[in-house]
Design an enzyme around this catalytic site. Structure first.
Site, short mmCIF file in Angstrom:
data_model
loop_
_atom_site.label_atom_id
_atom_site.label_comp_id
_atom_site.label_asym_id
_atom_site.label_seq_id
_atom_site.Cartn_x
_atom_site.Cartn_y
_atom_site.Cartn_z
N PHE A 12 0.70 -1.31 -0.01
CA PHE A 12 -0.08 0.11 0.10
C PHE A 12 0.79 1.35 0.01
CE2 PHE A 12 -2.39 2.80 3.27
CZ PHE A 12 -3.08 3.46 2.27
N THR A 131 5.92 3.22 12.47
CA THR A 131 4.52 3.47 12.91
C THR A 131 4.52 4.16 14.20
OG1 THR A 131 2.31 2.38 13.25
CG2 THR A 131 4.43 0.95 13.73
N ASP A 132 3.35 4.88 14.53
CA ASP A 132 3.14 5.46 15.83
C ASP A 132 2.58 4.41 16.67
OD1 ASP A 132 0.50 4.79 14.68
OD2 ASP A 132 -0.32 6.95 14.91
N GLU A 133 2.41 3.26 16.51
CA GLU A 133 1.97 2.18 17.20
C GLU A 133 3.18 1.75 18.12
OE1 GLU A 133 -0.87 -0.80 15.39
OE2 GLU A 133 -1.23 0.58 13.87
N TYR A 156 2.43 -6.98 16.33
CA TYR A 156 3.00 -6.00 15.21
C TYR A 156 3.66 -5.02 15.91
CZ TYR A 156 2.44 -2.14 12.06
OH TYR A 156 2.74 -1.13 11.26
N LYS A 160 7.74 -3.94 15.18
CA LYS A 160 8.02 -2.58 14.50
C LYS A 160 8.93 -1.89 15.49
CE LYS A 160 7.18 -0.85 11.18
NZ LYS A 160 7.88 -0.99 9.76
P1 NAD Z 1 1.38 -3.69 3.27
O1 NAD Z 1 1.01 -4.74 4.22
O2 NAD Z 1 0.37 -2.98 2.45
O3 NAD Z 1 2.64 -3.89 2.40
C1 NAD Z 1 3.78 -4.53 2.77
C2 NAD Z 1 4.60 -4.83 1.55
O4 NAD Z 1 5.83 -5.70 2.08
C3 NAD Z 1 3.99 -5.80 0.58
O5 NAD Z 1 4.23 -5.36 -0.76
C4 NAD Z 1 4.46 -7.30 0.81
O6 NAD Z 1 4.68 -8.07 -0.07
C5 NAD Z 1 6.07 -6.70 1.36
N1 NAD Z 1 6.74 -7.76 2.11
C6 NAD Z 1 6.21 -8.37 3.15
N2 NAD Z 1 7.01 -9.36 3.95
C7 NAD Z 1 8.26 -9.22 2.91
C8 NAD Z 1 9.54 -9.59 2.93
N3 NAD Z 1 9.93 -10.68 4.19
N4 NAD Z 1 10.39 -9.33 2.01
C9 NAD Z 1 10.08 -8.32 1.16
N5 NAD Z 1 8.96 -7.88 1.02
C10 NAD Z 1 7.80 -8.07 2.13
O7 NAD Z 1 1.99 -2.35 4.28
P2 NAD Z 1 1.90 -0.81 4.25
O8 NAD Z 1 0.63 -0.72 5.06
O9 NAD Z 1 2.03 -0.28 2.95
O10 NAD Z 1 3.12 -0.32 5.34
C11 NAD Z 1 4.17 -0.18 4.95
C12 NAD Z 1 5.17 0.33 6.06
O11 NAD Z 1 4.70 1.42 6.58
C13 NAD Z 1 5.22 -0.91 7.03
O12 NAD Z 1 6.52 -0.60 7.53
C14 NAD Z 1 4.27 -0.36 8.11
O13 NAD Z 1 4.69 -0.54 9.38
C15 NAD Z 1 4.43 1.15 8.09
N6 NAD Z 1 3.27 1.89 8.47
C16 NAD Z 1 2.00 1.62 7.95
C17 NAD Z 1 0.81 2.40 8.26
C18 NAD Z 1 -0.47 2.16 7.48
O14 NAD Z 1 -1.50 2.71 8.24
N7 NAD Z 1 -0.58 1.16 6.87
C19 NAD Z 1 1.12 3.56 9.18
C20 NAD Z 1 2.34 3.80 9.37
C21 NAD Z 1 3.38 3.03 9.05
P1 TYD Z 2 -6.63 -0.95 11.31
O1 TYD Z 2 -7.29 -0.42 10.11
O2 TYD Z 2 -6.70 -2.71 11.29
O3 TYD Z 2 -5.59 -0.21 11.91
P2 TYD Z 2 -4.52 -0.35 13.21
O4 TYD Z 2 -5.11 -1.43 14.22
O5 TYD Z 2 -3.30 -0.79 12.87
O6 TYD Z 2 -4.88 1.11 14.02
O7 TYD Z 2 -7.76 -0.60 12.37
C1 TYD Z 2 -8.20 0.64 12.66
C2 TYD Z 2 -9.26 0.68 13.89
O8 TYD Z 2 -10.16 -0.02 13.39
C3 TYD Z 2 -8.76 -0.06 15.11
O9 TYD Z 2 -9.13 0.32 16.22
C4 TYD Z 2 -9.16 -1.56 15.04
C5 TYD Z 2 -10.57 -1.02 14.33
N1 TYD Z 2 -11.11 -2.33 13.62
C6 TYD Z 2 -12.52 -2.57 13.59
O10 TYD Z 2 -13.30 -2.14 14.47
N2 TYD Z 2 -13.07 -3.44 12.80
C7 TYD Z 2 -12.12 -4.21 11.72
O11 TYD Z 2 -12.78 -4.99 11.01
C8 TYD Z 2 -10.93 -3.83 11.74
C9 TYD Z 2 -10.04 -4.42 10.67
C10 TYD Z 2 -10.39 -2.78 12.51
#
Ligand code: NAD
Ligand code: TYD
Length: 350
Positions: A12, A131-133, A156, A160
């Site tokens: 993503f 991530t902020d988590e 998770y 991280k």
């Molecule tokens: P995602 O799950 O959509 O994508 C992860 C990608 O990494 C995928 O394309 C997957 O194929 C690849 N991948 C997984 N394991 C792998 C491995 N062992 N070797 C090579 N490639 C691998 O994740 P995302 O939401 O795009 O998040 C990307 C980064 O941003 C992560 O590090 C996540 O912790 C961080 N992040 C995400 C969010 C969010 O809201 N989604 C917020 C803050 C930070």
């Molecule tokens: P998510 O999108 O999984 O992100 P994160 O857990 O990393 O913040 O979830 C966002 C919020 O929504 C979280 O408080 C969990 C809640 N949630 C639901 O209530 N129902 C769902 O089906 C999912 C996936 C998340």
């Protein structure tokens, strides 16, 4: 000029980041290394796959030999490390997968960069996307700053946090030029429909229940994905080595208010009577160890580098819904096959 290894570029955030760097910096060479797990999808990069400054390698960040081969072949000057297992619910059922990719994978990548750069760090950057988590869970008051003590609570976030510590350890111990950013929840196009927003958009389209964990009172701070990668661009080019920057939108929503806003906008866009989609809201068993609230203080990034988010949430959500409605082929492709298996395990049998 940079030759950059982006990891996880088919996911993503990684796909938005890859697109931004490939198109904005035609003089850079970008190699995208991605294992193409369930979350990785080359369709996310269809529009740039033939660009001259872009190439893709299918492979795993835990593969030491492959990393050595890639560093030798491309002589990377920078790494943008995005690859991760990223979904909290999956980390609860399979924590080891998160340790393997997020902890061992990050350590393997750091070692590959260290061995290749061999102390010649002039002009090099190892940028770790996090991530902020890692900061844990807030009560009703306060914000996460870069000084907030780490207190991860899910497998998770623990994985991280561990990867962040390893990156900092390589800075302090080996003087590797690292940068870290910790961002709040992202939303936007190409978001895999296991996360709250795309899952609800998908279910509203299909008139399926909208599963809300607990009472829906948990709070997240949402940022449009293009604003996140825009901030990474600024930090990559102007941020200080060895520093951490928090990225966030000052945009807090309870889950229930957010899902109601989605329902409201989608009723209008789908021509349904007002209030129709809200009837799909279903309260389900809470997530184990569910963090109550995340909220980012991004003032360091604003004061030091002048970054501010560009989009208001209602506008960002509208753009996001429009993207999913226009790209039903993408949504149908990623929700067929294994997705059904995951969905039934996560929601139907709960
Ligand atoms: P995602 O799950 O959509 O994508 C992860 C990608 O990494 C995928 O394309 C997957 O194929 C690849 N991948 C997984 N394991 C792998 C491995 N062992 N070797 C090579 N490639 C691998 O994740 P995302 O939401 O795009 O998040 C990307 C980064 O941003 C992560 O590090 C996540 O912790 C961080 N992040 C995400 C969010 C969010 O809201 N989604 C917020 C803050 C930070
Ligand atoms: P998510 O999108 O999984 O992100 P994160 O857990 O990393 O913040 O979830 C966002 C919020 O929504 C979280 O408080 C969990 C809640 N949630 C639901 O209530 N129902 C769902 O089906 C999912 C996936 C998340």
């Amino acid at each position: 000029m940079h030759t950059i290894l982006i990891t996880g570029g088919a996911g993503f955030i990684g796909s938005h980041l890859t697109r931004l760097f490939v198109t904005k910096y035609p003089g850079y060479k970008i190699v995208n290394l991605d294992a193409l797990t369930y979350a990785g999808n080359l369709e996310n990069l269809k529009d740039i796959e033939n660009n001259a400054n872009y190439s893709f390698v299918k492979g795993d960040i835990t593969d030491t030999a492959l990393l050595k081969e890639l560093f030798d072949m491309h002589q990377f000057t920078a790494v943008l490390h995005c690859a991760a297992e990223s979904h909290v619910d999956r980390s609860i059922t399979d924590p080891l997968a998160f340790v393997t990719t997020n902890v061992v994978g990050t350590a393997t990548l750091l070692l590959a960069a260290k061995q290749h750069w061999h102390g010649n760090y002039e002009g090099k950057i190892f940028y770790h996307i996090s991530t902020d988590e890692v900061y844990g869970s807030l009560g009703a008051e306060g914000f996460f700053t870069e000084e907030t003590a780490y207190d991860p609570r899910s497998p998770y976030s623990a994985s991280k946090a561990s990867s962040d510590h390893l990156v900092r350890a390589f800075y302090h111990t080996y003087h590797m030029p690292v940068k870290i950013s910790n961002c709040s929840n992202n939303y936007g196009p190409y978001h895999f429909p296991e996360k709250l927003i795309p899952l609800c958009i998908h279910n509203i389209i299909n008139n399926k229940p909208l599963p809300i964990y607990g009472k829906g009172e948990n709070i997240r701070d949402w940022l449009y994905v293009e604003d996140h990668v825009g901030a990474i661009d600024v930090i990559f080019h102007k941020g200080r080595i060895g520093e951490t920057y928090n990225i966030g939108g000052h945009n807090e929503w309870t889950n229930i208010a957010l899902v109601k806003e989605l329902c409201r906008q989608m009723d209008t866009k789908l021509g349904r009577p007002a209030g129709d989609s809200e009837k799909l809201i279903t309260y389900v068993k809470d997530r184990a160890g569910h963090d109550l609230r995340y909220a980012i203080d991004a003032s360091k990034l604003k004061d030091e580098l002048g970054w501010l988010p560009s989009l208001q949430f209602e506008e960002g959500i509208s753009k996001t819904i429009d993207w999913y409605l226009t790209n039903s082929d993408w949504l149908n492709a990623v929700t067929s096959g294994n997705y059904q298996h995951y969905y039934e395990g996560q929601y139907v049998k709960r």
